[in-house]
Motif scaffolding. Structure first.
Motif, short mmCIF file in Angstrom:
data_model
loop_
_atom_site.label_atom_id
_atom_site.label_comp_id
_atom_site.label_asym_id
_atom_site.label_seq_id
_atom_site.Cartn_x
_atom_site.Cartn_y
_atom_site.Cartn_z
N ASP A 74 0.83 -1.21 0.00
CA ASP A 74 0.00 0.00 0.00
C ASP A 74 0.86 1.26 0.00
O ASP A 74 0.52 2.26 -0.64
CB ASP A 74 -0.90 0.02 1.24
CG ASP A 74 -2.07 -0.95 1.16
OD1 ASP A 74 -2.64 -1.09 0.07
OD2 ASP A 74 -2.41 -1.56 2.19
N ALA A 75 1.99 1.22 0.72
CA ALA A 75 2.84 2.40 0.82
C ALA A 75 3.47 2.75 -0.52
O ALA A 75 3.71 3.93 -0.82
CB ALA A 75 3.93 2.18 1.87
N ALA A 76 3.73 1.75 -1.36
CA ALA A 76 4.31 2.01 -2.68
C ALA A 76 3.32 2.78 -3.55
O ALA A 76 3.68 3.74 -4.24
CB ALA A 76 4.71 0.70 -3.35
N LEU A 77 2.04 2.35 -3.52
CA LEU A 77 1.03 3.06 -4.31
C LEU A 77 0.84 4.48 -3.78
O LEU A 77 0.71 5.43 -4.56
CB LEU A 77 -0.29 2.31 -4.29
CG LEU A 77 -1.42 2.97 -5.08
CD1 LEU A 77 -1.08 3.03 -6.57
CD2 LEU A 77 -2.74 2.24 -4.87
N ALA A 78 0.82 4.63 -2.46
CA ALA A 78 0.67 5.97 -1.89
C ALA A 78 1.81 6.87 -2.32
O ALA A 78 1.60 8.06 -2.65
CB ALA A 78 0.60 5.88 -0.37
#
Length: 274
Positions: free
Chosen positions: A161-165
């Motif tokens: 999720d942090a990569a997409l954010a």
């Protein structure tokens, strides 16, 4: 101390390059999550079809149904939803080509072929990979002889999720996770920290992060409208900071032991790093 890692999303794509859907839990098999990309659309030459050449495949949504799934067309309410069983029967077989691989497959029904040809405006056939087919992960990264379904090359795709954010902070218009079609999504930790993972487990199920996933033009296709993002985003933006040896990387190609069950909320534990 970094935040605890957890499984925040599980996604199935029963037909390669058509829509997928989230599930709360899923069984792990030798070819990936059970029922993931076991069906495939092929053209008149029995060659695989994807959104790379036919973006309108994004308009075909897939929803779970009892013992199967329903395919619907986002923009054609006149086409009643098409029911497809989770597995085909071996009455009719043919050889199909996916990338450089050739595999034999079981045919779907003539009625399904007709519905899909009408929906897409071109001839096509729906085919199924049985458990007897052995399609292996690319050999140079596959000493264990791991299998794969009709997915591009690996049984699982993992994204944080942090990569997409992080990517979305760099885009003029943020994009949803469905642009990248992962099976496994995890929360917690730093953006792209999975680049360094090797062995890890989700709950009690072991996995191995083999290599970064090289992305293609499919990431630029809006999965609601089948239109492309202007100027090639998000692929163009990823290429400015996630390019390695000519490939634009986002997410990890993953193999697994082929047994077990996953549930959203399971702990993700990193066991070794590259």
């Amino acid at each position: 101390m970094s935040a605890a890692l957890t499984l925040t999303g599980l996604y199935l794509y029963p037909v390669k390059s058509l829509g997928g859907y989230a599930v709360p839990e899923a069984e792990v098999t030798a070819r990936g999550l059970r029922h993931d990309r076991r069906w495939l659309l092929v053209d008149e030459r029995n060659r695989f079809m994807t959104q790379r050449q036919l973006p309108d495949l994004a308009l075909l949504t897939v929803a779970p149904a009892y013992n199967g799934f329903l395919i619907s067309h986002r923009q054609r309410p006149d086409l009643l939803p098409l029911f497809i069983p989770l597995e085909a029967t071996p009455e009719r077989t043919l050889f199909v080509t996916i990338w450089d691989d050739m595999a034999w497959a079981w045919r779907g029904t003539p009625e399904a072929d007709e519905w899909l040809a009408e929906a897409l405006g071109r001839p096509c056939r729906l085919v199924y990979m049985s458990d007897m087919v052995r399609r292996e992960v690319e050999p140079e990264f596959n000493p264990e002889g791991q299998l794969v379904s009709f997915a591009d090359g690996y049984p699982f795709l993992l994204i944080g999720d942090a990569a997409l954010a992080d990517l979305n902070t760099r885009l003029a218009q943020p994009v949803p996770m469905n642009r990248f079609r992962p099976n496994l999504v995890f929360g917690g930790g730093a953006p792209y920290e999975d680049d360094a993972w090797e062995d890890f487990q989700i709950g009690a199920v072991p996995f191995r992060a083999v290599r970064g996933c090289g992305r293609c033009v499919l990431t630029t296709i809006n999965q609601q409208s089948a239109t492309k993002n202007p100027v090639g985003d998000p692929l163009r933006t990823l290429a400015t900071y996630r390019q390695v040896e000519g490939s634009t990387l986002f997410g990890q190609n993953v193999t697994g032991a082929g047994v077990g069950r996953l549930r959203v909320g399971d702990a993700v534990t990193v066991l070794s790093r590259k």
